[in-house]
Design a protein around this motif. Structure first.
Motif, mmCIF file in Angstrom:
data_model
loop_
_atom_site.group_PDB
_atom_site.id
_atom_site.type_symbol
_atom_site.label_atom_id
_atom_site.label_comp_id
_atom_site.label_asym_id
_atom_site.label_seq_id
_atom_site.Cartn_x
_atom_site.Cartn_y
_atom_site.Cartn_z
ATOM 1 N N THR A 53 0.844 -1.180 0.000
ATOM 2 C CA THR A 53 0.000 0.000 0.000
ATOM 3 C C THR A 53 0.885 1.238 0.000
ATOM 4 O OG1 THR A 53 -1.774 -1.120 1.221
ATOM 5 C CG2 THR A 53 -1.764 1.293 1.263
ATOM 6 N N TRP A 54 0.599 2.138 -0.927
ATOM 7 C CA TRP A 54 1.375 3.366 -1.070
ATOM 8 C C TRP A 54 0.608 4.517 -0.419
ATOM 9 C CZ3 TRP A 54 6.073 2.598 -3.415
ATOM 10 C CH2 TRP A 54 6.216 1.419 -4.149
ATOM 11 N N ASN A 55 1.246 5.206 0.513
ATOM 12 C CA ASN A 55 0.619 6.351 1.178
ATOM 13 C C ASN A 55 0.754 7.590 0.304
ATOM 14 O OD1 ASN A 55 -0.180 4.971 3.531
ATOM 15 N ND2 ASN A 55 1.875 5.177 4.403
ATOM 16 N N VAL A 56 -0.365 8.249 0.071
ATOM 17 C CA VAL A 56 -0.428 9.385 -0.850
ATOM 18 C C VAL A 56 -0.607 10.683 -0.085
ATOM 19 C CG1 VAL A 56 -1.661 10.387 -2.815
ATOM 20 C CG2 VAL A 56 -1.486 7.893 -2.589
ATOM 21 N N GLY A 57 0.227 11.666 -0.409
ATOM 22 C CA GLY A 57 0.062 13.018 0.101
ATOM 23 C C GLY A 57 -0.348 13.931 -1.033
ATOM 24 N N ILE A 58 -1.420 14.676 -0.844
ATOM 25 C CA ILE A 58 -1.961 15.536 -1.903
ATOM 26 C C ILE A 58 -1.673 16.992 -1.571
ATOM 27 C CG2 ILE A 58 -4.057 16.273 -3.095
ATOM 28 C CD1 ILE A 58 -5.187 13.475 -2.514
ATOM 29 N N VAL A 59 -1.074 17.701 -2.521
ATOM 30 C CA VAL A 59 -0.764 19.119 -2.348
ATOM 31 C C VAL A 59 -1.848 19.933 -3.034
ATOM 32 C CG1 VAL A 59 0.909 20.951 -2.736
ATOM 33 C CG2 VAL A 59 1.698 18.623 -2.261
ATOM 34 N N VAL A 102 1.078 13.985 -4.812
ATOM 35 C CA VAL A 102 0.263 14.398 -5.954
ATOM 36 C C VAL A 102 0.097 15.909 -5.893
ATOM 37 C CG1 VAL A 102 -1.956 14.176 -7.124
ATOM 38 C CG2 VAL A 102 -0.945 12.187 -5.985
ATOM 39 N N ILE A 103 0.615 16.609 -6.898
ATOM 40 C CA ILE A 103 0.623 18.073 -6.902
ATOM 41 C C ILE A 103 -0.521 18.585 -7.762
ATOM 42 C CG2 ILE A 103 1.949 20.121 -7.580
ATOM 43 C CD1 ILE A 103 4.471 18.434 -6.884
ATOM 44 N N THR A 104 -1.473 19.288 -7.135
ATOM 45 C CA THR A 104 -2.677 19.746 -7.844
ATOM 46 C C THR A 104 -2.789 21.271 -7.845
ATOM 47 O OG1 THR A 104 -4.162 19.746 -5.907
ATOM 48 C CG2 THR A 104 -3.823 17.642 -7.028
ATOM 49 N N GLU A 159 13.430 15.815 -4.267
ATOM 50 C CA GLU A 159 14.622 15.940 -3.428
ATOM 51 C C GLU A 159 14.448 15.276 -2.076
ATOM 52 O OE1 GLU A 159 16.561 20.103 -5.154
ATOM 53 O OE2 GLU A 159 15.152 20.173 -3.467
ATOM 54 N N HIS A 160 13.202 15.128 -1.637
ATOM 55 C CA HIS A 160 12.920 14.450 -0.370
ATOM 56 C C HIS A 160 12.556 12.980 -0.574
ATOM 57 C CE1 HIS A 160 12.912 18.522 1.294
ATOM 58 N NE2 HIS A 160 12.998 17.964 2.478
ATOM 59 N N GLY A 161 12.870 12.461 -1.757
ATOM 60 C CA GLY A 161 12.735 11.030 -1.993
ATOM 61 C C GLY A 161 11.323 10.528 -2.210
ATOM 62 N N LYS A 162 10.451 11.375 -2.758
ATOM 63 C CA LYS A 162 9.068 10.965 -3.017
ATOM 64 C C LYS A 162 8.857 10.681 -4.509
ATOM 65 C CE LYS A 162 8.271 12.232 1.273
ATOM 66 N NZ LYS A 162 8.240 11.210 2.343
ATOM 67 N N HIS A 163 7.995 9.716 -4.802
ATOM 68 C CA HIS A 163 7.456 9.595 -6.146
ATOM 69 C C HIS A 163 6.468 10.749 -6.329
ATOM 70 C CE1 HIS A 163 9.218 5.619 -6.472
ATOM 71 N NE2 HIS A 163 8.599 5.238 -5.373
ATOM 72 N N VAL A 164 6.281 11.204 -7.571
ATOM 73 C CA VAL A 164 5.455 12.395 -7.791
ATOM 74 C C VAL A 164 4.514 12.221 -8.980
ATOM 75 C CG1 VAL A 164 5.455 14.899 -8.198
ATOM 76 C CG2 VAL A 164 7.318 13.858 -6.885
ATOM 77 N N VAL A 165 3.274 12.689 -8.799
ATOM 78 C CA VAL A 165 2.327 12.915 -9.893
ATOM 79 C C VAL A 165 2.058 14.407 -9.933
ATOM 80 C CG1 VAL A 165 -0.039 12.599 -10.724
ATOM 81 C CG2 VAL A 165 1.207 10.656 -9.756
ATOM 82 N N VAL A 166 2.218 15.022 -11.110
ATOM 83 C CA VAL A 166 1.993 16.455 -11.277
ATOM 84 C C VAL A 166 0.784 16.671 -12.180
ATOM 85 C CG1 VAL A 166 3.077 18.661 -11.849
ATOM 86 C CG2 VAL A 166 4.511 16.689 -11.301
ATOM 87 N N GLU A 167 -0.111 17.533 -11.749
ATOM 88 C CA GLU A 167 -1.245 17.898 -12.600
ATOM 89 C C GLU A 167 -0.712 18.554 -13.868
ATOM 90 O OE1 GLU A 167 -4.136 17.858 -14.228
ATOM 91 O OE2 GLU A 167 -5.160 17.818 -12.282
ATOM 92 N N LYS A 168 -1.453 18.390 -14.966
ATOM 93 C CA LYS A 168 -1.056 19.061 -16.208
ATOM 94 C C LYS A 168 -1.524 20.518 -16.152
ATOM 95 C CE LYS A 168 -5.042 19.918 -17.797
ATOM 96 N NZ LYS A 168 -5.499 21.274 -18.202
ATOM 97 N N PRO A 169 -0.897 21.444 -16.914
ATOM 98 C CA PRO A 169 0.314 21.241 -17.699
ATOM 99 C C PRO A 169 1.511 21.033 -16.787
ATOM 100 C CG PRO A 169 -0.252 23.565 -17.648
ATOM 101 C CD PRO A 169 -1.380 22.843 -16.991
ATOM 102 N N PHE A 170 2.458 20.215 -17.229
ATOM 103 C CA PHE A 170 3.579 19.779 -16.416
ATOM 104 C C PHE A 170 4.325 20.965 -15.801
ATOM 105 C CE2 PHE A 170 7.800 17.160 -16.806
ATOM 106 C CZ PHE A 170 7.906 17.121 -15.423
ATOM 107 N N THR A 171 4.918 21.795 -16.631
ATOM 108 C CA THR A 171 5.643 22.996 -16.211
ATOM 109 C C THR A 171 5.471 24.065 -17.280
ATOM 110 O OG1 THR A 171 7.635 22.096 -17.247
ATOM 111 C CG2 THR A 171 7.431 21.796 -14.853
ATOM 112 N N PRO A 172 5.709 25.330 -16.946
ATOM 113 C CA PRO A 172 5.590 26.379 -17.957
ATOM 114 C C PRO A 172 6.619 26.283 -19.082
ATOM 115 C CG PRO A 172 5.331 27.305 -15.769
ATOM 116 C CD PRO A 172 5.793 25.892 -15.576
#
Length: 360
Positions: free
Chosen positions: A5-11, A73-75, A90-103
């Motif tokens: 089970t993967w613990n998810v933190g939502i931003v 998960v960055i929203t 940098e803090h060792g987390k896997h990341v999901v980024v909402e689209k658009p990815f970056t400017p």
């Protein structure tokens, strides 16, 4: 699949988190929402009350220090994606980024390199790869039902000619990094095209505003042409002046057949109507919204209604992500793939300014 089970933190705890992420994360047993960053909770809008027992943080800096969080998960709004993603990696987390990815593609490439260095997964929420209509188009193209595809049109048109009211919370209607229609909607349309057809050779862009009154200078519309060598011409288009009863979504033409589809994928509509991702019928289109397939029979065009495929729904994004984290699958949409989409957007912007077609 792994039983971990993967613990998810939502931003962030706005529309993106509540409508496009949380309902689908909850459907995948390998994920557990353990923490949410909400800067300013209100009595009627409090993540801690909505999810009793979770950890409630006021900043991403606090969240990433939580050793129990595996996936962030960055929203938040696009202009924050680079710094927050970098912080989480940098803090060792896997990341999901909402689209658009970056400017910018430079920022995107830097994050991809950092994820590789940290040996962490970096995914971008290109959830519309799992729209039922796009899955239907993909099935027709890959099966050869349309023959050699020469034109591929993908639309996200609406009739909203009035200038949106000023609202500080609506980044989509402001001139900000990672703003404009091509970042908001184009990131979906271009991702779908490249995911299905591969990378183009050249790009032609037309960006601007169709609204008569546009005090902000926000670019509300675009048409982007993707040129493929010995392949189709892709037209990706979003408009805000389109007075139609039914808005065109896809029109794909090949030498053996043509597929035309109206209406947007129904999932967002279902969520806003109160359906949950796991409800019977969620994401399934009614038959009056099916597309039409035209093929050549006995030398003449013959048209038939073509049912939309059974919807994988946006839950499939998180199912595939769980498999990727377990080492059993590719990412549902990688940072490297999303970086190429951002580069396409930049080229379309440059093409529009210069008035010429550019190499990809």
């Amino acid at each position: 699949m792994s039983s971990k089970t993967w613990n998810v933190g939502i931003v962030g705890y706005g529309l993106s988190a509540k409508v496009f992420h949380i309902p689908f994360i909850k459907e995948v047993p390998q994920f557990k929402i353990s923490a949410i960053v909400q800067r300013n909770p209100k009595p009627e809008d409090d993540a801690e009350k909505d999810f009793p027992g979770i950890k409630s943080y006021r900043s991403t800096e606090e969240l990433v220090k939580d050793e129990g969080v595996d996936l962030v998960v960055i929203t938040t709004v696009p202009e924050t994606h680079f710094e927050l993603t970098k912080l989480a990696l940098e803090h060792g987390k896997h990341v999901v980024v909402e689209k658009p990815f970056t400017p910018t593609s430079k920022e995107a490439q830097e994050l991809v390199a950092l994820a590789k260095k940290q040996n962490k997964h970096l995914a971008v929420y290109q959830n519309r790869r799992y729209d039922a209509d796009f899955q239907t188009v993909s099935k027709l193209v890959k099966s050869g039902s349309l023959g050699r595809v020469v034109e591929f049109e993908t639309h996200f048109d609406r009739h909203r000619p009035e200038e949106p009211s000023a609202d500080a919370s609506k980044w989509k209607n402001k001139v900000v990094p990672g703003g404009s229609a091509i970042y908001d909607l184009g990131s979906h349309l271009l991702d779908q095209a490249v995911h299905l057809l591969g990378k183009p050779e050249r790009v032609t862009g037309f960006l601007g505003s169709q609204r008569e009154v546009n005090s902000s200078g926000y670019e509300d519309s675009f048409t982007v042409l993707l040129h493929y060598k010995n392949g189709p011409l892709v037209t990706a288009k979003a408009a805000v002046v389109s007075p139609e009863v039914e808005q065109l979504r896809f029109w794909v033409r090949g030498d053996k057949g043509s597929y035309r589809k109206f209406h947007l994928d129904i999932q967002e509509e279902h969520i806003k109507a109160g359906l949950s991702a796991g409800d019977n019928g969620y994401g399934r289109e009614p038959s009056d919204r099916y597309g039409t397939l035209t093929t050549i029979q006995d030398g003449k065009p013959t048209r038939e209604v073509f049912p939309t495929v059974e919807p994988p729904t946006w839950t499939e994004y998180y199912r595939k992500l769980a498999r990727a984290l377990a080492g059993e699958s590719d990412l549902p949409a990688s940072g490297a793939e999303a970086s190429e989409v951002i580069r396409l957007i930049e080229l379309a912007q440059e093409s529009s300014k210069l008035g010429k077609t550019l190499d990809f």
